[in-house]
Write an enzyme that holds these catalytic residues in place. Structure first.
Site, short mmCIF file in Angstrom:
data_model
loop_
_atom_site.label_atom_id
_atom_site.label_comp_id
_atom_site.label_asym_id
_atom_site.label_seq_id
_atom_site.Cartn_x
_atom_site.Cartn_y
_atom_site.Cartn_z
N LEU A 136 87.86 25.35 -18.60
CA LEU A 136 88.12 24.64 -19.84
C LEU A 136 86.84 24.53 -20.65
O LEU A 136 85.74 24.44 -20.08
CB LEU A 136 88.65 23.22 -19.56
CG LEU A 136 90.00 23.09 -18.84
CD1 LEU A 136 90.33 21.62 -18.63
CD2 LEU A 136 91.12 23.79 -19.61
N ASP A 137 86.98 24.52 -21.97
CA ASP A 137 85.83 24.30 -22.84
C ASP A 137 85.25 22.91 -22.58
O ASP A 137 85.94 22.01 -22.08
CB ASP A 137 86.24 24.39 -24.31
CG ASP A 137 86.64 25.80 -24.72
OD1 ASP A 137 86.23 26.75 -24.04
OD2 ASP A 137 87.36 25.92 -25.73
#
Length: 318
Positions: A136-137
């Site tokens: 995930l960012d």
């Protein structure tokens, strides 16, 4: 140990052929097991991987990471809040908070999710290296799955972009959608002048995002906002953010893609649920992470209460 009984289609085949095609062990996994005493057994005895097998024999391979994890890790365990939402011998599922980088990299040598997870494993006495199945960012919250062995990681990543593995996200998008559901089929590639940014481009990589609008509402300081459930068929960098901008509905708080907001200081995106086949038992499992506080406080209570109707109905566990 992962085991199987040799049946007719595999009679006379090599040990490695059976491991690769019947048990789906990667070449890397076979190579690692060969280097472990007792790592590959046929009827309980060590065996070369080029040896033939006979009908009815039991073949076993060590898929544990213990022989790898006992080596000195480059990741330093660091204490920190870690929300473990599901765990068994093969999987650890973590609810990542906003602002936390996934793993050490240039400019982020510590203070990452992996650093915290290594500390958690140390404290709980588990001997393994965490293998991320997806990422995930920094600004995205929600579910991250880690496998406790290379074999489990391979089996999950084989599912990752197939109907067997469903990742659902929740996002707050600007504006009211013309259609309540749809599929965004638009290739994504890097922007030449901005190498860290992406956009829909003709020669980009295939990208498919399903969306369903769960409800729209008025938000002071932002106008009309829609709560959207998104399911990925592909996993391109910034895929949801780029596709929602492409539709004209960028994520609230996403300054990089045209929707900065004083209401939330990050892209309003949450990895909400995952449904997949367990890498060892093959049984379906599901996990859900509730909306984080910064998104929850922006969503009307009545709309948030309806989220349960969209949660996966598969029981957790093996």
């Amino acid at each position: 140990m992962l085991t199987c009984i040799i049946d007719a289609p595999y009679e006379g085949k090599s040990v490695e052929f059976v491991l690769r095609t019947k048990l789906f062990v990667s070449r890397r996994g076979v190579r690692h097991a060969r280097n472990v005493p007792g790592g590959v057994l046929l009827d309980g005895l060590p065996v070369r991987t080029d040896a033939p097998v006979a009908l009815g024999q039991e073949l076993a391979i060590c898929i544990s990471d213990e022989h790898v994890a006992t080596k000195v890790s480059e990741v330093v365990p660091e204490p920190g809040l870690l929300d473990v939402v599901f765990e068994d011998a093969d999987l650890i599922v973590v609810n990542k908070p906003a602002g936390l980088v996934m793993h050490p990299s240039r400019g982020h040598h510590g203070g990452t999710l992996i650093n915290r997870l290594m500390h958690y494993l140390q404290e709980t006495g588990r001997v393994c290296n965490p293998h991320p199945v997806s990422r995930l960012d920094q600004g995205t919250t929600g579910l991250v799955i880690f496998a406790t062995s290379g074999y489990a990681q391979d089996r999950l990543q084989d599912q990752l972009h197939s109907p067997s593995f469903e990742r659902a996200y929740l996002a707050l998008c600007q504006g009211a959608f013309e259609r309540s559901f749809g599929l965004v089929d638009a290739p994504i590639g890097r922007v030449e002048d901005l190498p860290s940014s992406f956009d829909v481009v003709a020669d980009g990589k295939e990208a498919l995002t399903h969306y369903r609008v769960l409800g729209s509402f008025e938000l002071e300081g932002a106008g009309t906002v829609s709560l959207v459930r998104l399911v990925l068929e592909t996993g391109r960098t910034h895929q949801i953010r780029v596709h929602m901008k492409h539709l004209g509905h960028p994520l609230l708080g996403d300054a990089a893609y045209g929707a900065p907001s004083e209401l939330i200081d990050r892209p309003a995106l949450h990895s909400w649920s995952v449904v997949a086949d367990h890498p060892i038992s093959r049984e379906r499992f599901s996990v859900v992470a509730p909306l984080p506080a910064d998104m929850q406080e922006l969503v009307p209570d009545a709309l948030a209460a309806r989220l349960g109707a969209y949660e996966p109905r598969v029981a957790n566990g093996r």
